[in-house]
Design an enzyme around this catalytic site. Structure first.
Site, PDB file in Angstrom:
ATOM      1  CD  GLU A 193      -0.890  -6.148   4.716  1.00 37.96           C
ATOM      2  OE1 GLU A 193      -0.546  -6.388   3.532  1.00 37.96           O
ATOM      3  OE2 GLU A 193      -1.037  -4.989   5.154  1.00 37.96           O
ATOM      4  CG  HIS A 233      -3.386  -3.429   3.023  1.00 45.30           C
ATOM      5  ND1 HIS A 233      -2.321  -2.961   3.754  1.00 45.30           N
ATOM      6  CD2 HIS A 233      -4.117  -2.342   2.702  1.00 45.30           C
ATOM      7  CE1 HIS A 233      -2.403  -1.648   3.879  1.00 45.30           C
ATOM      8  NE2 HIS A 233      -3.490  -1.249   3.240  1.00 45.30           N
ATOM      9  CB  CYS A 292      -0.984  -0.043   1.159  1.00 49.21           C
ATOM     10  SG  CYS A 292      -2.384   1.050   0.864  1.00 49.21           S
TER      11      CYS A 292
HETATM   12  N1  GLN Z   1      -1.878   6.798   2.982  1.00 49.95           N
HETATM   13  C1  GLN Z   1      -2.003   6.085   1.755  1.00 49.95           C
HETATM   14  C2  GLN Z   1      -3.376   6.268   1.133  1.00 49.95           C
HETATM   15  O1  GLN Z   1      -4.284   6.691   1.771  1.00 49.95           O
HETATM   16  C3  GLN Z   1      -1.691   4.615   1.945  1.00 49.95           C
HETATM   17  C4  GLN Z   1      -2.685   3.907   2.776  1.00 49.95           C
HETATM   18  C5  GLN Z   1      -2.195   2.593   3.324  1.00 49.95           C
HETATM   19  O2  GLN Z   1      -0.995   2.313   3.337  1.00 49.95           O
HETATM   20  N2  GLN Z   1      -3.111   1.778   3.818  1.00 49.95           N
HETATM   21  O3  GLN Z   1      -3.551   5.976  -0.019  1.00 49.95           O
END
Ligand code: GLN
Length: 539
Positions: free
Chosen positions: A518, A516, A386
């Site tokens: 994970e 994600h 992410c």
């Molecule tokens: N802050 C970033 C976004 O909002 C990444 C979010 C995250 O890593 N879950 O896109």
């Protein structure tokens, strides 16, 4: 008839109620029963999405987009099942749904009261899950510890359900037995008090899970049995152990599964599966080891530092490592130290692989970008999750494409917005709509033939879980690709970039995912990308 098992905590928090719940679920599932679970959190937040993970632990995300407590992650990993909004309750969500029903005149002019209507609403939610999941057992974990003001109404729900269905409700108290250094003896008194508190809420535990540094011995079992009114055989030892995945096996040493079935007048439909035992044996007999550095941002509270915000990442690393009979050694690297002193980057050479996990806000961001640059140039396997993917893209844009001012609009509104906020997100935030509004949950992703990702998954269309507001800006896609970054996964509906990677010919493993991965790994089936990452690390 569905059976309900309430799991409550005594003496203190953080002693493993979630793992206990997940383990009981695993044991019953292995005996042939359909199991589902609910986590109840006592806070007013409607979901966990609005809480700071660095302080409260990871925000877990389900397929349906629910943002919840990390315990749902434990349930999913142990049960090997996908859960949803049906499996999560907070005080906020219960009050919200009750108030919405009241506004619709569903109570026909009656006075709506905290008791019995709040516990009734909890019971109704349990019953809805029961119908949907067609479960033989529903496990309900009540957050916090008994004696707290906050979770009284949930204990009340357990009491009321038992009153209605006396033969279908069991209560389990997970309690802590300290061994104070100065005394050198395991003490049962705090647990006795915890049972008293539970009794005063009208609940008598059927089982006590005795969490302690070592197994509980005979004399102490006897003492607790008398003072707590629980059969000695139903006091289950839960000593500290190396791996959480050993807990179900350990509980079974005290025959917990059959004791539960006996109280429910049920018999096992099959004998415990071998898969889980094999897993535990792999954990105990590693053939090699793998050193992973996680470059993240950590939270200090006084003299203690909490790592809970990356729990699913840690578990996914473990699952993939166990698959190769490798012992993972995970090191926490604070991104900020690389900002203060870039010379420390050479430390990264010690690791077989580097992960930059998800995150929000600009603290530590430049340090993470430095670490990614180091991993790319020194061919250390790298996996970005992410935010980690967004930063890998920014690093590539700056240092390979020569876009010096490349950044994310999250950190610098005057930058070349290689990472930009998604359109609908701009609208939502203008209206101050923060709760539950990110791009959340499962979305499809189409993989490009011949890439690392396509080979890892072994299929063209995959589905992964998301939680973000920002996204790779398609305006920069062409220049990134021309310079050698491979866009290996795209969401077909909205044309959003979901995975970037470098070809194997230039780097052993360099992959970043907007989603994600994970959240979908579990110990019996490690996530394909984590598996390939660890494979590259071991090489
Ligand atoms: N802050 C970033 C976004 O909002 C990444 C979010 C995250 O890593 N879950 O896109």
């Amino acid at each position: 008839m569905t059976k309900y098992i309430f799991i409550m905590g005594g003496v203190m928090s953080g002693i493993g109620k979630g793992i206990t719940t997940a383990s009981i679920g695993r044991i019953l599932k292995d005996k042939g029963f359909i199991v589902s679970a609910i986590k109840i959190d006592p806070y007013i937040n409607v979901d966990a999405g609005t809480m700071n993970p660095v302080e409260h632990g990871e925000v877990f995300v389900c397929d349906d987009g629910l943002e919840c407590d990390q315990d749902l992650g434990n349930y999913e990993r142990f049960l090997g099942q996908s859960l949803s909004t049906d499996n999560y309750i907070t005080t906020g969500s219960i009050y919200l749904s009750l108030i919405q029903r009241e506004r619709k005149m569903e109570f026909g002019g009656k006075c709506v009261e905290v008791v019995p209507h709040i516990p009734e609403e909890v019971i109704a939610k349990i019953k809805r899950l029961e119908k949907k999941a067609k479960a033989d057992f529903i496990l309900i974990e009540i957050g916090g510890t008994v004696g707290e003001y906050q979770n009284l109404l949930f204990l009340e729900a357990a009491r009321m359900l038992k009153l209605r269905q006396p033969n279908d409700v069991l209560s389990v108290l997970v309690s802590y037995l300290p061994i104070p250094n100065t005394i050198g003896e395991m003490k049962t008194k705090p647990t006795q008090y915890a049972v008293r508190s539970l009794n005063s809420a009208g609940i008598q535990p059927d089982f006590i899970i005795a969490r302690a540094a070592v197994p509980v011995d005979g004399p102490r079992k006897k003492k607790m049995s008398i003072f707590c009114g629980v059969d000695e055989k139903d006091i289950i030892s839960a000593p500290d152990i190396k791996s959480i995945y050993e807990v179900p096996v350990n509980f079974e040493k005290d025959d917990l599964g059959n004791r539960i079935l006996k109280k429910c007048n049920l018999r096992a439909k099959k004998s415990n599966g071998l898969d889980w035992k094999r897993l535990v044996s792999n954990i105990h007999n590693p053939k090699t080891q793998v050193k992973i550095g996680i470059v993240g941002k950590y939270f200090k509270t006084g003299d203690f530092t909490l790592m809970d915000s990356y729990i699913s990442v840690i578990e996914a690393i473990k699952h993939a490592s166990f698959h190769f009979k490798a012992k993972p050694e995970i090191t926490w690297l604070s991104a900020e130290i690389f900002e203060e002193n870039p010379k420390l980057l050479v430390e990264l050479k010690k690791f077989d692989g580097i992960i930059v996990p998800g995150g929000f806000g600009n603290r530590g961001v430049e340090g993470k970008i430095l670490a990614i640059e180091y991993a790319r140039k020194n061919k250390i396997p790298f996996f970005g999750l992410c935010l980690g993917m967004q930063l890998a893209t920014i690093e590539f844009a700056r240092n390979v494409c020569g876009i010096k001012n490349a950044n994310s609009m999250e950190f610098d509104e005057k930058c070349e917005s290689v990472i930009d906020m998604m359109l609908e997100q701009k609208r939502l935030l203008k209206e101050n709509r923060y709760g539950g509004t990110m791009r959340l949950g499962a979305y499809n992703c189409k993989l490009k033939p011949g890439t690392i990702s396509r080979k890892a998954y072994g299929s063209e269309i995959i589905s992964e879980r998301h939680r973000h507001r920002y996204e790779l800006n398609n305006k920069y896609k062409e220049i990134l690709e021309k310079s050698g970054l491979v866009v290996s996964g795209v969401n077909p509906e909205k044309d959003l970039v979901e995975i970037v990677e470098l070809p194997r010919s230039v780097h052993p493993f360099f992959v970043g995912t907007q989603f994600h991965p994970e959240f979908k790994s579990n110990p019996l089936t490690p996530h394909p990308l984590f598996r390939e990452f660890i494979r590259a690390c071991i090489k």
